[in-house]
Structures are given as structure tokens and as C-alpha cells.
Write a protein that holds these residues in place. Structure first.
Motif, PDB file in Angstrom:
ATOM      1  N   SER A  50     -59.073  65.130 -29.081  1.00 48.67           N
ATOM      2  CA  SER A  50     -57.893  65.491 -28.289  1.00 48.67           C
ATOM      3  C   SER A  50     -57.193  64.210 -27.859  1.00 48.67           C
ATOM      4  CB  SER A  50     -58.324  66.267 -27.043  1.00 48.67           C
ATOM      5  OG  SER A  50     -59.060  65.418 -26.171  1.00 48.67           O
ATOM      6  N   ALA A  51     -55.978  64.361 -27.369  1.00 46.59           N
ATOM      7  CA  ALA A  51     -55.247  63.208 -26.821  1.00 46.59           C
ATOM      8  C   ALA A  51     -56.074  62.565 -25.714  1.00 46.59           C
ATOM      9  CB  ALA A  51     -53.888  63.655 -26.301  1.00 46.59           C
ATOM     10  N   ARG A  52     -56.692  63.369 -24.896  1.00 40.87           N
ATOM     11  CA  ARG A  52     -57.533  62.867 -23.803  1.00 40.87           C
ATOM     12  C   ARG A  52     -58.655  61.986 -24.357  1.00 40.87           C
ATOM     13  NH1 ARG A  52     -58.576  67.288 -22.493  1.00 40.87           N
ATOM     14  NH2 ARG A  52     -57.236  67.604 -20.679  1.00 40.87           N
ATOM     15  N   ARG A  53     -59.337  62.477 -25.396  1.00 45.38           N
ATOM     16  CA  ARG A  53     -60.453  61.731 -26.000  1.00 45.38           C
ATOM     17  C   ARG A  53     -59.963  60.424 -26.619  1.00 45.38           C
ATOM     18  NH1 ARG A  53     -63.559  58.769 -26.974  1.00 45.38           N
ATOM     19  NH2 ARG A  53     -65.458  58.873 -28.176  1.00 45.38           N
ATOM     20  N   VAL A  54     -58.810  60.461 -27.241  1.00 47.65           N
ATOM     21  CA  VAL A  54     -58.234  59.246 -27.818  1.00 47.65           C
ATOM     22  C   VAL A  54     -57.952  58.227 -26.714  1.00 47.65           C
ATOM     23  CG1 VAL A  54     -56.201  58.292 -28.974  1.00 47.65           C
ATOM     24  CG2 VAL A  54     -57.285  60.358 -29.868  1.00 47.65           C
ATOM     25  N   LEU A  55     -57.365  58.670 -25.623  1.00 53.84           N
ATOM     26  CA  LEU A  55     -57.058  57.754 -24.522  1.00 53.84           C
ATOM     27  C   LEU A  55     -58.324  57.164 -23.919  1.00 53.84           C
ATOM     28  CD1 LEU A  55     -54.154  59.794 -22.974  1.00 53.84           C
ATOM     29  CD2 LEU A  55     -53.954  57.591 -24.167  1.00 53.84           C
ATOM     30  N   LEU A  56     -59.367  57.964 -23.808  1.00 51.54           N
ATOM     31  CA  LEU A  56     -60.649  57.435 -23.326  1.00 51.54           C
ATOM     32  C   LEU A  56     -61.201  56.392 -24.296  1.00 51.54           C
ATOM     33  CD1 LEU A  56     -62.249  60.731 -22.000  1.00 51.54           C
ATOM     34  CD2 LEU A  56     -61.439  58.784 -20.631  1.00 51.54           C
ATOM     35  N   HIS A  57     -61.016  56.618 -25.584  1.00 56.29           N
ATOM     36  CA  HIS A  57     -61.440  55.645 -26.599  1.00 56.29           C
ATOM     37  C   HIS A  57     -60.659  54.336 -26.438  1.00 56.29           C
ATOM     38  CE1 HIS A  57     -62.800  53.991 -30.391  1.00 56.29           C
ATOM     39  NE2 HIS A  57     -61.552  53.847 -30.776  1.00 56.29           N
ATOM     40  N   VAL A  58     -59.352  54.420 -26.253  1.00 56.30           N
ATOM     41  CA  VAL A  58     -58.524  53.221 -26.072  1.00 56.30           C
ATOM     42  C   VAL A  58     -58.953  52.470 -24.813  1.00 56.30           C
ATOM     43  CG1 VAL A  58     -56.171  52.392 -25.628  1.00 56.30           C
ATOM     44  CG2 VAL A  58     -56.575  54.115 -27.408  1.00 56.30           C
ATOM     45  N   ILE A  59     -59.237  53.201 -23.742  1.00 55.24           N
ATOM     46  CA  ILE A  59     -59.711  52.565 -22.506  1.00 55.24           C
ATOM     47  C   ILE A  59     -61.035  51.846 -22.772  1.00 55.24           C
ATOM     48  CG2 ILE A  59     -60.635  53.025 -20.190  1.00 55.24           C
ATOM     49  CD1 ILE A  59     -58.518  55.357 -20.065  1.00 55.24           C
ATOM     50  N   GLY A  60     -61.947  52.503 -23.474  1.00 55.20           N
ATOM     51  CA  GLY A  60     -63.238  51.893 -23.793  1.00 55.20           C
ATOM     52  C   GLY A  60     -63.091  50.646 -24.647  1.00 55.20           C
ATOM     53  N   GLU A  61     -62.258  50.725 -25.677  1.00 55.76           N
ATOM     54  CA  GLU A  61     -62.012  49.562 -26.549  1.00 55.76           C
ATOM     55  C   GLU A  61     -61.438  48.394 -25.742  1.00 55.76           C
ATOM     56  OE1 GLU A  61     -61.636  48.632 -30.118  1.00 55.76           O
ATOM     57  OE2 GLU A  61     -63.230  50.087 -30.418  1.00 55.76           O
ATOM     58  N   THR A  62     -60.456  48.700 -24.909  1.00 57.19           N
ATOM     59  CA  THR A  62     -59.808  47.656 -24.123  1.00 57.19           C
ATOM     60  C   THR A  62     -60.809  47.006 -23.174  1.00 57.19           C
ATOM     61  OG1 THR A  62     -57.729  48.885 -24.271  1.00 57.19           O
ATOM     62  CG2 THR A  62     -57.853  47.157 -22.603  1.00 57.19           C
ATOM     63  N   SER A  63     -61.612  47.809 -22.517  1.00 55.17           N
ATOM     64  CA  SER A  63     -62.615  47.302 -21.588  1.00 55.17           C
ATOM     65  C   SER A  63     -63.647  46.433 -22.310  1.00 55.17           C
ATOM     66  CB  SER A  63     -63.301  48.476 -20.895  1.00 55.17           C
ATOM     67  OG  SER A  63     -64.361  48.042 -20.094  1.00 55.17           O
ATOM     68  N   GLN A  64     -64.155  46.933 -23.411  1.00 60.48           N
ATOM     69  CA  GLN A  64     -65.166  46.186 -24.163  1.00 60.48           C
ATOM     70  C   GLN A  64     -64.618  44.842 -24.631  1.00 60.48           C
ATOM     71  OE1 GLN A  64     -66.583  48.224 -27.652  1.00 60.48           O
ATOM     72  NE2 GLN A  64     -68.109  46.682 -28.105  1.00 60.48           N
ATOM     73  N   HIS A  65     -63.407  44.850 -25.169  1.00 57.20           N
ATOM     74  CA  HIS A  65     -62.834  43.611 -25.690  1.00 57.20           C
ATOM     75  C   HIS A  65     -62.383  42.672 -24.576  1.00 57.20           C
ATOM     76  CE1 HIS A  65     -63.479  44.497 -29.804  1.00 57.20           C
ATOM     77  NE2 HIS A  65     -62.748  45.602 -29.779  1.00 57.20           N
ATOM     78  N   ALA A  66     -62.057  43.205 -23.403  1.00 52.19           N
ATOM     79  CA  ALA A  66     -61.764  42.334 -22.260  1.00 52.19           C
ATOM     80  C   ALA A  66     -63.016  41.539 -21.893  1.00 52.19           C
ATOM     81  CB  ALA A  66     -61.259  43.151 -21.074  1.00 52.19           C
ATOM     82  N   GLY A  67     -64.177  42.178 -21.992  1.00 49.35           N
ATOM     83  CA  GLY A  67     -65.434  41.470 -21.749  1.00 49.35           C
ATOM     84  C   GLY A  67     -65.684  40.381 -22.781  1.00 49.35           C
ATOM     85  N   HIS A  68     -65.414  40.692 -24.049  1.00 53.77           N
ATOM     86  CA  HIS A  68     -65.550  39.670 -25.092  1.00 53.77           C
ATOM     87  C   HIS A  68     -64.618  38.488 -24.798  1.00 53.77           C
ATOM     88  CE1 HIS A  68     -66.680  43.106 -28.063  1.00 53.77           C
ATOM     89  NE2 HIS A  68     -67.743  42.672 -27.429  1.00 53.77           N
ATOM     90  N   ALA A  69     -63.378  38.804 -24.467  1.00 54.73           N
ATOM     91  CA  ALA A  69     -62.398  37.744 -24.198  1.00 54.73           C
ATOM     92  C   ALA A  69     -62.811  36.904 -22.998  1.00 54.73           C
ATOM     93  CB  ALA A  69     -61.011  38.360 -23.979  1.00 54.73           C
TER      94      ALA A  69
END
Length: 188
Positions: free
Chosen positions: A155-174
Motif C-alpha cells: 500500500s502507499a502507507r507501506r511504501v512510505l514506511l519503507h522510504v522512512i526506514g531507508e532514509t533512517s538507515q542510510h542517515a546512520g551510514h552517513a
């Protein structure tokens, strides 16, 4: 009595923009927070520093921002257009993989300012989609791939949660890369 801009409870939402509350407000707040944490890792860097690898991985701060920009762009297109936005992930050519690898590095001629501007543009489009999408339950099938459940839908909701997760994970890498670069910390 008419409201003024100095009223503490004045609604600052422009007339043509829907007031966002509840789940949508929470999703936008989480996206904004994690995007900010990612952008903070790039503060005061030169283009050369933004492209420098500081660990054994191929990652650099500028490349991570490019990757997160691409992820957000593709997945919001999926919300709107479905499966066609993702392409055939099971039939990628060597050129496709090379292009994908370029998302993780600063290429000649790219600037940190340009990378950040592209990220901001994608973020604005995503935020607008969240505000105006009629229903967060709209869903599309996922492509057949070993990393998704067979016959899965997001769903759109699930996609947005995925984008939030990706952004959070990669912010930690950065953050780790930035600390290795010059000792600066996102939270410090």
C-alpha cells in the motif's frame, strides 16, 4: 475577530493546501526528521569531502544522499503508477547494475549542492503526494523477486514506511562516514 499572523493558534496552512493531521502528519513528520538527520551529515562539507570514502565500503555522504533520493523517487512513482515504476528488477543488465552503483558515489561534475537540491525536490514531491493522495490504502503488486513474498502487494502507507526506514538507515551510514571523515557528529 479575524485572525492575524501573530495569533499563536493561527492555521498557517495555505488555502489551497489540505491541512494534514493524524497518520499523514505522523508520516510527514517522520520523513522530515530522518531527511534532516541525513542532510545534517553533509553540513559544511566540500564537494570533494562529500565524495570521499572513509570506510571499507563504497559509500560516501554525497552518494548516500543520491541513493536515498533515487529510492524515494522510484517508490513514490510506484505509489502513483504501480509496477511499471520499478521496472523489471529480475532482468537487470550489467549496465543497469553499473548505473545503480553510480547512485552511491559522487561522479565527476556532480556537486553536493546539486545532490542536495535534487533531494529537496524529490522530498517536496513526496510530501505533496502524501497530502493529496486520496487513500493511503491504495496498493500495487510487487514484482516477482526473491526478496519479496510471492504475490505481495504494498500500500502507499507501506511504501512510505519503507522510504522512512531507508532514509533512517542510510542517515546512520552517513553519520559514521562523516565521523570518520572529520569527527563531526550528526547529533553533536
Amino acid at each position: 475577530m479575524p485572525r492575524t499572523d501573530t495569533d499563536t493558534n493561527a492555521d498557517t496552512t495555505p488555502q489551497d493546501e489540505p491541512r494534514v493531521t493524524g497518520e499523514r502528519a505522523d508520516l510527514l513528520e517522520a520523513l522530515t526528521h530522518h531527511r534532516t538527520m541525513l542532510r545534517v551529515t553533509a553540513r559544511d562539507l566540500t564537494d570533494e569531502q562529500a565524495g570521499r570514502r572513509t570506510t571499507v565500503s563504497e559509500l560516501c555522504v554525497g552518494g548516500i544522499i543520491k541513493h536515498v533520493t533515487s529510492v524515494e523517487r522510484v517508490w513514490t512513482a510506484f505509489i502513483q503508477d504501480g509496477l511499471s515504476a520499478l521496472g523489471d528488477v529480475t532482468d537487470m543488465t550489467d549496465e543497469d547494475w553499473a548505473q545503480r552503483a553510480d547512485e552511491f558515489r559522487m561522479l565527476p561534475g556532480e556537486t553536493l549542492a546539486g545532490v542536495l537540491a535534487a533531494y529537496e525536490q524529490v522530498a517536496r514531491r513526496t510530501d505533496e503526494l502524501v497530502r493529496y493522495l486520496p487513500d493511503l490504502d491504495v496498493s500495487h503488486p510487487l514484482p516477482e523477486a526473491p526478496w519479496w513474498e510471492p504475490g505481495g502487494r504494498w500500500s502507499a502507507r507501506r511504501v512510505l514506511l519503507h522510504v522512512i526506514g531507508e532514509t533512517s538507515q542510510h542517515a546512520g551510514h552517513a553519520d559514521i562516514i562523516r565521523e570518520s571523515l572529520d569527527g563531526a557528529l550528526s547529533m553533536g
